[in-house]
Design a protein around this motif. Sequence first.
Motif, PDB file in Angstrom:
ATOM      1  N   VAL A 186      28.334  33.067  11.678  1.00  0.00           N
ATOM      2  CA  VAL A 186      29.845  32.814  11.858  1.00  0.00           C
ATOM      3  C   VAL A 186      30.074  32.374  13.266  1.00  0.00           C
ATOM      4  CG1 VAL A 186      32.064  33.673  11.077  1.00  0.00           C
ATOM      5  CG2 VAL A 186      30.767  33.638   9.310  1.00  0.00           C
ATOM      6  N   VAL A 187      29.892  33.331  13.806  1.00  0.00           N
ATOM      7  CA  VAL A 187      30.741  33.505  15.031  1.00  0.00           C
ATOM      8  C   VAL A 187      29.990  32.514  15.865  1.00  0.00           C
ATOM      9  CG1 VAL A 187      30.243  35.289  17.660  1.00  0.00           C
ATOM     10  CG2 VAL A 187      30.839  35.995  15.695  1.00  0.00           C
ATOM     11  N   VAL A 188      28.867  32.263  16.067  1.00  0.00           N
ATOM     12  CA  VAL A 188      28.264  30.617  16.691  1.00  0.00           C
ATOM     13  C   VAL A 188      29.116  29.717  16.187  1.00  0.00           C
ATOM     14  CG1 VAL A 188      26.783  29.093  17.135  1.00  0.00           C
ATOM     15  CG2 VAL A 188      26.082  31.813  16.700  1.00  0.00           C
ATOM     16  N   SER A 189      29.274  29.943  14.522  1.00  0.00           N
ATOM     17  CA  SER A 189      30.008  28.675  14.434  1.00  0.00           C
ATOM     18  C   SER A 189      31.648  28.306  14.715  1.00  0.00           C
ATOM     19  CB  SER A 189      30.299  28.461  12.752  1.00  0.00           C
ATOM     20  OG  SER A 189      30.774  27.369  12.149  1.00  0.00           O
ATOM     21  N   ARG A 190      32.152  29.890  14.760  1.00  0.00           N
ATOM     22  CA  ARG A 190      33.795  29.179  14.888  1.00  0.00           C
ATOM     23  C   ARG A 190      33.942  29.539  16.363  1.00  0.00           C
ATOM     24  NH1 ARG A 190      35.887  33.661  10.525  1.00  0.00           N
ATOM     25  NH2 ARG A 190      34.977  32.801   8.964  1.00  0.00           N
ATOM     26  N   TYR A 191      33.041  29.636  17.690  1.00  0.00           N
ATOM     27  CA  TYR A 191      33.131  29.669  18.616  1.00  0.00           C
ATOM     28  C   TYR A 191      32.984  28.218  18.831  1.00  0.00           C
ATOM     29  CZ  TYR A 191      31.955  30.047  23.284  1.00  0.00           C
ATOM     30  OH  TYR A 191      32.334  29.885  24.674  1.00  0.00           O
ATOM     31  N   ARG A 192      31.878  27.503  18.534  1.00  0.00           N
ATOM     32  CA  ARG A 192      31.350  26.290  19.173  1.00  0.00           C
ATOM     33  C   ARG A 192      32.583  25.271  18.566  1.00  0.00           C
ATOM     34  NH1 ARG A 192      26.699  24.168  15.969  1.00  0.00           N
ATOM     35  NH2 ARG A 192      26.919  22.215  17.401  1.00  0.00           N
ATOM     36  N   ALA A 193      33.357  25.457  17.168  1.00  0.00           N
ATOM     37  CA  ALA A 193      35.105  24.975  16.848  1.00  0.00           C
ATOM     38  C   ALA A 193      35.565  25.043  17.665  1.00  0.00           C
ATOM     39  CB  ALA A 193      35.019  25.341  15.248  1.00  0.00           C
ATOM     40  N   GLY A 194      36.179  26.343  18.538  1.00  0.00           N
ATOM     41  CA  GLY A 194      36.818  26.650  19.187  1.00  0.00           C
ATOM     42  C   GLY A 194      37.982  27.788  18.107  1.00  0.00           C
ATOM     43  N   ARG A 195      37.277  27.936  16.604  1.00  0.00           N
ATOM     44  CA  ARG A 195      38.681  28.211  15.773  1.00  0.00           C
ATOM     45  C   ARG A 195      38.374  30.201  16.108  1.00  0.00           C
ATOM     46  NH1 ARG A 195      35.868  28.255  11.206  1.00  0.00           N
ATOM     47  NH2 ARG A 195      38.041  29.404   9.962  1.00  0.00           N
ATOM     48  N   PRO A 196      39.710  30.700  15.899  1.00  0.00           N
ATOM     49  CA  PRO A 196      39.600  32.186  15.820  1.00  0.00           C
ATOM     50  C   PRO A 196      38.496  32.772  14.969  1.00  0.00           C
ATOM     51  CG  PRO A 196      42.161  31.250  15.758  1.00  0.00           C
ATOM     52  CD  PRO A 196      41.069  29.998  15.067  1.00  0.00           C
ATOM     53  N   LEU A 197      37.889  34.188  15.822  1.00  0.00           N
ATOM     54  CA  LEU A 197      37.044  34.621  15.611  1.00  0.00           C
ATOM     55  C   LEU A 197      37.132  35.194  13.324  1.00  0.00           C
ATOM     56  CD1 LEU A 197      34.983  35.996  17.725  1.00  0.00           C
ATOM     57  CD2 LEU A 197      34.350  33.920  16.573  1.00  0.00           C
ATOM     58  N   MET A 198      38.337  35.611  14.084  1.00  0.00           N
ATOM     59  CA  MET A 198      38.981  36.657  12.596  1.00  0.00           C
ATOM     60  C   MET A 198      39.438  35.820  11.337  1.00  0.00           C
ATOM     61  SD  MET A 198      37.534  39.692  13.407  1.00  0.00           S
ATOM     62  CE  MET A 198      38.266  40.558  11.883  1.00  0.00           C
ATOM     63  N   GLN A 199      39.503  34.478  12.165  1.00  0.00           N
ATOM     64  CA  GLN A 199      39.967  33.895  10.467  1.00  0.00           C
ATOM     65  C   GLN A 199      39.861  32.926   9.338  1.00  0.00           C
ATOM     66  OE1 GLN A 199      40.996  29.685  11.856  1.00  0.00           O
ATOM     67  NE2 GLN A 199      42.792  29.713  11.054  1.00  0.00           N
ATOM     68  N   GLY A 200      39.645  33.437   8.376  1.00  0.00           N
ATOM     69  CA  GLY A 200      38.853  33.072   7.232  1.00  0.00           C
ATOM     70  C   GLY A 200      38.154  31.816   7.210  1.00  0.00           C
ATOM     71  N   GLY A 201      37.399  31.325   6.532  1.00  0.00           N
ATOM     72  CA  GLY A 201      36.779  29.426   6.396  1.00  0.00           C
ATOM     73  C   GLY A 201      35.687  29.455   5.602  1.00  0.00           C
ATOM     74  N   THR A 202      35.173  28.780   5.652  1.00  0.00           N
ATOM     75  CA  THR A 202      33.631  28.601   4.019  1.00  0.00           C
ATOM     76  C   THR A 202      32.586  28.218   5.170  1.00  0.00           C
ATOM     77  OG1 THR A 202      35.298  26.299   3.923  1.00  0.00           O
ATOM     78  CG2 THR A 202      35.494  27.476   2.138  1.00  0.00           C
ATOM     79  N   ASP A 203      32.623  28.704   6.168  1.00  0.00           N
ATOM     80  CA  ASP A 203      31.411  29.015   7.062  1.00  0.00           C
ATOM     81  C   ASP A 203      30.324  29.807   6.636  1.00  0.00           C
ATOM     82  OD1 ASP A 203      32.931  30.312   7.909  1.00  0.00           O
ATOM     83  OD2 ASP A 203      33.309  29.257  10.417  1.00  0.00           O
ATOM     84  N   HIS A 204      29.920  30.721   6.012  1.00  0.00           N
ATOM     85  CA  HIS A 204      29.516  31.855   5.947  1.00  0.00           C
ATOM     86  C   HIS A 204      28.030  30.916   5.182  1.00  0.00           C
ATOM     87  CE1 HIS A 204      31.757  35.321   6.590  1.00  0.00           C
ATOM     88  NE2 HIS A 204      33.014  34.028   5.865  1.00  0.00           N
ATOM     89  N   THR A 205      27.306  32.463   4.918  1.00  0.00           N
ATOM     90  CA  THR A 205      25.837  31.494   4.719  1.00  0.00           C
ATOM     91  C   THR A 205      25.985  31.187   3.191  1.00  0.00           C
ATOM     92  OG1 THR A 205      24.994  32.526   5.964  1.00  0.00           O
ATOM     93  CG2 THR A 205      23.029  32.552   4.244  1.00  0.00           C
ATOM     94  N   SER A 206      26.605  31.765   2.358  1.00  0.00           N
ATOM     95  CA  SER A 206      26.573  31.363   1.761  1.00  0.00           C
ATOM     96  C   SER A 206      27.408  29.681   0.925  1.00  0.00           C
ATOM     97  CB  SER A 206      27.204  32.197   0.579  1.00  0.00           C
ATOM     98  OG  SER A 206      28.860  32.083   0.499  1.00  0.00           O
ATOM     99  N   HIS A 207      28.279  30.054   1.871  1.00  0.00           N
ATOM    100  CA  HIS A 207      29.076  28.088   1.413  1.00  0.00           C
ATOM    101  C   HIS A 207      27.680  27.048   1.745  1.00  0.00           C
ATOM    102  CE1 HIS A 207      32.842  30.589   2.586  1.00  0.00           C
ATOM    103  NE2 HIS A 207      32.866  30.689   0.925  1.00  0.00           N
ATOM    104  N   ARG A 208      26.760  27.503   3.617  1.00  0.00           N
ATOM    105  CA  ARG A 208      26.425  26.767   3.479  1.00  0.00           C
ATOM    106  C   ARG A 208      24.827  25.630   2.200  1.00  0.00           C
ATOM    107  NH1 ARG A 208      26.973  25.903   9.420  1.00  0.00           N
ATOM    108  NH2 ARG A 208      28.543  27.504   9.798  1.00  0.00           N
ATOM    109  N   LEU A 209      24.444  27.522   1.830  1.00  0.00           N
ATOM    110  CA  LEU A 209      23.822  27.067   0.869  1.00  0.00           C
ATOM    111  C   LEU A 209      23.992  26.681  -0.425  1.00  0.00           C
ATOM    112  CD1 LEU A 209      22.468  30.515   0.728  1.00  0.00           C
ATOM    113  CD2 LEU A 209      20.769  28.639   2.017  1.00  0.00           C
ATOM    114  N   ARG A 210      25.718  26.400  -0.741  1.00  0.00           N
ATOM    115  CA  ARG A 210      26.364  25.610  -1.862  1.00  0.00           C
ATOM    116  C   ARG A 210      26.495  24.284  -1.434  1.00  0.00           C
ATOM    117  NH1 ARG A 210      29.411  30.217  -2.763  1.00  0.00           N
ATOM    118  NH2 ARG A 210      31.272  28.768  -2.270  1.00  0.00           N
ATOM    119  N   ALA A 211      26.073  24.249  -0.146  1.00  0.00           N
ATOM    120  CA  ALA A 211      26.068  22.826   0.015  1.00  0.00           C
ATOM    121  C   ALA A 211      25.061  21.803   0.284  1.00  0.00           C
ATOM    122  CB  ALA A 211      27.196  22.754   1.912  1.00  0.00           C
ATOM    123  N   LEU A 212      23.733  23.040   0.163  1.00  0.00           N
ATOM    124  CA  LEU A 212      22.635  22.427  -0.043  1.00  0.00           C
ATOM    125  C   LEU A 212      21.918  21.648  -1.119  1.00  0.00           C
ATOM    126  CD1 LEU A 212      20.701  24.545   2.745  1.00  0.00           C
ATOM    127  CD2 LEU A 212      21.414  22.024   3.161  1.00  0.00           C
ATOM    128  N   GLY A 213      22.927  22.505  -2.299  1.00  0.00           N
ATOM    129  CA  GLY A 213      22.707  22.142  -3.928  1.00  0.00           C
ATOM    130  C   GLY A 213      22.587  23.384  -4.244  1.00  0.00           C
TER     131      GLY A 213
END
Length: 341
Positions: free
Chosen positions: A260-287
């Motif tokens: 999450v930290v790396v993803s939000r830093y790269r995207a320029g988003r606040p670290l403490m802001q919620g989002g669907t960029d966690h490991t679980s969301h990525r696993l679901r994106a894989l099917g």
Amino acid sequence: MTALRLYVVVGTVAFVLAALLSEAMRRIALRYRLMDRPGKGKAHGSPIPYLGGVAIVIGTLAAWAIAAPPDPQVLTLIVTGTLVAALGLADDIRPSRVSVRLTVEFLAAGVVVASGARVGIVGAVLGIGNWPDIGITVLWIVLMTNSFNLLDNSDGAAGGIATVTAATLAVLTLGTGWESIAALQLAVSASCAGFLVHNWAPACIFMGDAGSLFLGFVTSASAVLVFGLHDGSVPPAPWAVRMSGLLLLTFVAAVDTGTVVVSRYRAGRPLMQGGTDHTSHRLRALGLRTSQTAALLSAVAGISCTFGLLVTLGTVPAAGSLAVALTAGIILVVLAQRIRV
């Protein structure tokens, strides 16, 4: 009552209480409209009641009280953990500022450290005394507390991981004869299992911040007590054992936070802001389905915790396990960035 029967009673009471109270808290949350509503940064499509964490906390404390012998350090952990849970409950009812949450968490962690708990890694390696480890321990407890909070983003994920982690800590402390903290971790594990009856996909209740902050705080602080230096009654383990043990028992939370930290830093988003960029969301994106995602994350936690147990027992080398865990964690964080969410 024999020790085995006592622990069976503790586990049974925690499981039953958490399972029953989760349904009761679900009805209370529905009545007072304490709901986690869909929106930006949320993966669920319909409102889900909060307050499952209250059931976990009550189930844990009630079961622990049955078997716990007097122990000032563990009692300090219980009191501060309950304070952190109350902070989470207040945040569930009315979101508070990040600065307020962090202040309370740092104070609670500081009290645990003041009771004598510290990781004992930096001072031991550099030979400069224990003072650097005080700040590092406080920071680590707060970081892991919020890492578990971040894990609570998918049905069954945080509860499943906490069930496995607490069970491992219970086994470790049973081996040292530290009955009070063993009873606490057994109660935490069984309470989470009882909560999962209602939280497994499709979830009908969420634990909320009251549960995730409590689990993160109690788990991380307990790990410090188990692997670190505390009251001097247990000889300190080598620094490599302490460091690898702490990392392996919190491996999934650490990887998710790093992702999450790396993803939000790269995207320029606040670290403490919620989002669907966690490991679980990525696993679901894989099917993977939600239940499969929770099962996989819990299984990975089980594997890393098992290695942590083997390191403590001296079955596998600590330094090698630490190097493998760090390398695997970095690789997983990098690979996770390649999955679009």
